[in-house]
Design a protein around this motif. Structure first.
Motif, short mmCIF file in Angstrom:
data_model
loop_
_atom_site.label_atom_id
_atom_site.label_comp_id
_atom_site.label_asym_id
_atom_site.label_seq_id
_atom_site.Cartn_x
_atom_site.Cartn_y
_atom_site.Cartn_z
N ASP A 1 1.60 -3.00 5.45
CA ASP A 1 1.49 -1.66 5.99
C ASP A 1 2.74 -1.42 6.81
O ASP A 1 2.86 -1.90 7.93
N THR B 1 -7.22 -0.11 2.28
CA THR B 1 -6.87 1.19 2.88
C THR B 1 -8.06 1.58 3.75
O THR B 1 -8.94 0.77 4.01
N GLN B 2 -8.10 2.82 4.19
CA GLN B 2 -9.19 3.26 5.07
C GLN B 2 -10.56 3.13 4.41
O GLN B 2 -11.52 2.75 5.04
N ASP C 1 -8.66 7.04 -2.73
CA ASP C 1 -9.90 7.06 -1.99
C ASP C 1 -10.90 7.94 -2.73
O ASP C 1 -10.54 8.86 -3.45
N LEU D 1 -4.25 3.45 -5.73
CA LEU D 1 -5.32 3.29 -4.75
C LEU D 1 -5.76 4.67 -4.30
O LEU D 1 -5.17 5.27 -3.43
N LYS E 1 -1.36 -7.83 2.39
CA LYS E 1 -0.95 -6.45 2.21
C LYS E 1 0.14 -6.12 3.21
O LYS E 1 0.25 -6.76 4.26
N VAL F 1 0.82 -1.21 0.00
CA VAL F 1 0.00 0.00 0.00
C VAL F 1 0.86 1.26 0.00
O VAL F 1 0.53 2.24 -0.66
N ASN F 2 1.97 1.26 0.72
CA ASN F 2 2.80 2.46 0.81
C ASN F 2 3.50 2.78 -0.50
O ASN F 2 3.68 3.94 -0.84
N TYR G 1 2.48 1.62 -3.53
CA TYR G 1 1.53 1.49 -4.63
C TYR G 1 1.94 0.40 -5.61
O TYR G 1 2.06 0.64 -6.81
N ASN H 1 -10.19 -4.32 4.90
CA ASN H 1 -9.78 -3.01 4.40
C ASN H 1 -8.40 -3.09 3.77
O ASN H 1 -7.44 -3.52 4.40
#
Length: 188
Positions: free
Chosen positions: A157, A171-172, A135, A133, A155, A89-90, A92, A169
């Motif tokens: 994090d 992400t948020q 939002d 990603l 994932k 996630v960080n 991408y 989730n």
């Protein structure tokens, strides 16, 4: 001549694989459209739904509107099925990882795994895709559907590695699920 035949067979296998993925994508769209019609909602395409078969970027493909809810759907489809999808996630990134486990038997007279045998895990990264990603700006709920479903999903994090299941989730505001879960649970 032999190399030409080998090359031709490889091309045919790749073409057949992508035709299979196009048929699976048509099936996915048909199932989602059927559920939206049951809810008296509407389905809108952000882009051609077959683009994400060839461009793996996790951008929204479809927008669903029903019962005062708006859901943005992104579909991730790769030609590899027996892999683990790993979302970084960080950074991408979406990585396709193959995990293999081997057990080496020390004594051939006892082929069962015992204390004298050792095991070894091997992890290979096949491919890395850059993803976006984002939002939702207007507060829409966003789902990433993995179809056909991979063997597992994870994932990262920071330094934590988390296994993802349906409705977890990413992400948020972004959730991950499979098609079966999406059709059975999101529309209720």
């Amino acid at each position: 001549m032999l190399l030409l035949w080998i090359f031709l067979i490889i091309v045919i296998i790749i073409v057949v694989k992508y035709i299979y993925l196009i048929v699976k994508r048509c099936h996915l769209i048909r199932k989602i459209r059927k559920q939206v019609k049951k809810q008296n909602g509407s389905l809108r395409y952000y882009r051609n739904p077959f683009v994400s078969l060839f461009k793996h970027d996790c951008k929204a493909d479809i927008s669903l509107q029903f019962e005062n809810r708006i859901i943005d759907v992104s579909v991730v489809t790769t030609p590899f099925r027996r892999v683990r999808y790993h979302f970084d996630v960080n950074n991408y990134l979406l990585e396709l990882i193959i995990e293999r486990r081997a057990i080496y038997v020390q004594s051939p007279s006892h082929p069962r795994p015992t204390a004298t045998s050792s095991s070894m895990d091997r992890v290979y990264t096949i491919r890395k895709y850059k993803i976006k990603l984002e939002d939702s700006d207007n507060g829409n709920q966003k789902f990433v559907i993995l179809h056909p479903a991979p063997r597992s999903t994870s994932k990262a994090d920071g330094v934590a590695l988390t296994t993802l299941y349906n409705n977890d989730n990413l992400t948020q505001e972004i959730k991950v699920c499979g098609l079966k879960y999406f059709v059975e649970n999101v529309f209720e």
